[in-house]
Write a protein that holds these residues in place. Structure first.
Motif, PDB file in Angstrom:
ATOM      1  N   THR A 146       0.833  -1.206   0.000  1.00  0.00           N
ATOM      2  CA  THR A 146       0.000   0.000   0.000  1.00  0.00           C
ATOM      3  C   THR A 146       0.866   1.254   0.000  1.00  0.00           C
ATOM      4  N   GLY A 147       0.492   2.227  -0.844  1.00  0.00           N
ATOM      5  CA  GLY A 147       1.278   3.446  -0.961  1.00  0.00           C
ATOM      6  C   GLY A 147       0.457   4.711  -0.934  1.00  0.00           C
ATOM      7  N   SER A 148      -0.816   4.612  -0.532  1.00  0.00           N
ATOM      8  CA  SER A 148      -1.656   5.812  -0.491  1.00  0.00           C
ATOM      9  C   SER A 148      -2.655   5.709   0.649  1.00  0.00           C
ATOM     10  N   SER A 190       7.341  -1.803  10.930  1.00  0.00           N
ATOM     11  CA  SER A 190       8.436  -0.893  10.568  1.00  0.00           C
ATOM     12  C   SER A 190       7.934   0.433  10.007  1.00  0.00           C
ATOM     13  N   ASN A 191       6.676   0.464   9.578  1.00  0.00           N
ATOM     14  CA  ASN A 191       6.140   1.671   8.923  1.00  0.00           C
ATOM     15  C   ASN A 191       4.625   1.644   8.981  1.00  0.00           C
ATOM     16  N   ALA A 192       4.039   2.801   8.793  1.00  0.00           N
ATOM     17  CA  ALA A 192       2.581   2.906   8.752  1.00  0.00           C
ATOM     18  C   ALA A 192       2.071   2.533   7.362  1.00  0.00           C
ATOM     19  N   VAL A 193       0.957   1.810   7.316  1.00  0.00           N
ATOM     20  CA  VAL A 193       0.306   1.521   6.042  1.00  0.00           C
ATOM     21  C   VAL A 193      -0.303   2.817   5.519  1.00  0.00           C
ATOM     22  N   GLY A 194       0.070   3.207   4.300  1.00  0.00           N
ATOM     23  CA  GLY A 194      -0.421   4.455   3.730  1.00  0.00           C
ATOM     24  C   GLY A 194       0.624   5.054   2.821  1.00  0.00           C
TER      25      GLY A 194
END
Length: 235
Positions: A146-148, A190-194
């Motif tokens: 996911t990238g948005s 490790s990172n937020a989905v988005g």
């Protein structure tokens, strides 16, 4: 009981074996290395569900295991799985396996075949989460990270129980299911989905959390047997 742990990449594999100290022996198999640490055989099987499934299936055909674990780092959904936390899956789902239609996405099960969920043994999920302090919930397997914000919102709308996303869990679960071996998935966030913001990722912290988690899982794995599988379900 021997446990097969499948990660995507070597740094995740090494984070798992680090919980058992340095200098673990390496067993070479065609196309891969299995690092043996305590009761664990740890394999970096490649990124994505197809590579993970193929690697897990090969290892399962080569030796006898009582449990398979999909492990590594992943994205956490904001508000439910913050960066640096742990998630243990009570369901492992294929979030993008299906078809796009004018009415929206249709999962493969609505097309009349396949499956989209695997259910780890509940007793093991409870024990693993209790030992590590992990949250429990759905971990979604995606082939495209996911990238948005829009995609993240769509995933949560379709899967309100989602806590994290990664790329290998469903593939590992498919391989385990074919051989009748129970499966577990654990992710360090490790990172937020988005929206993709690599500067905000904390990969080192997540890998350290993964090492710490497996250190705490040692007594759980040593005390659990496949006979404790209490209430798994198909889906």
């Amino acid at each position: 009981m021997r446990v097969l742990v499948v990660t995507a990449v070597p740094v995740e594999r090494d984070a798992v074996t680090r919980a058992y100290g340095a200098g673990v022996p390496v067993h070479h198999v065609p196309g891969a290395e299995i690092h043996r640490a305590g009761p664990l055989d740890v394999l970096a099987g490649g990124a994505g569900p197809a590579s993970a499934a193929a690697s897990a299936a090969y290892a399962l055909a080569s030796d006898r295991y009582g449990l398979v674990i999909s492990a590594g780092i992943g994205g956490g959904f904001p508000g439910v799985a913050p960066v640096g936390s742990l998630v243990v899956a009570d369901r492992i789902g294929a979030a993008d396996l299906g078809a796009e239609t004018p009415a929206g996405f249709v999962p493969v099960t609505d097309l009349g075949f396949g499956r989209v969920w695997h259910h780890p043994p509940r007793s093991l999920v409870r024990a693993a989460a209790g030992a590590t302090g992990a949250a429990t919930g759905d971990i979604l397997t995606v082939s495209t990270v996911t990238g948005s914000s829009e995609r993240a919102a769509a995933l949560l709308a379709a899967h309100p129980g989602a806590r994290a996303e990664a790329m290998e869990g469903f593939g590992v679960a498919e391989a385990a299911d074919r051989t009748g071996v129970p499966v577990l998935e654990i992710r360090a966030v490790s990172n937020a989905v988005g929206p993709r913001d690599r500067d905000a990722w904390r990969i080192g912290d997540a890998l350290a959390a993964l090492t710490e988690a497996f250190g705490k899982l040692i007594p759980v794995l040593e005390g659990w047997t496949p006979h404790d599988r209490d209430d798994t379900a198909a889906g």
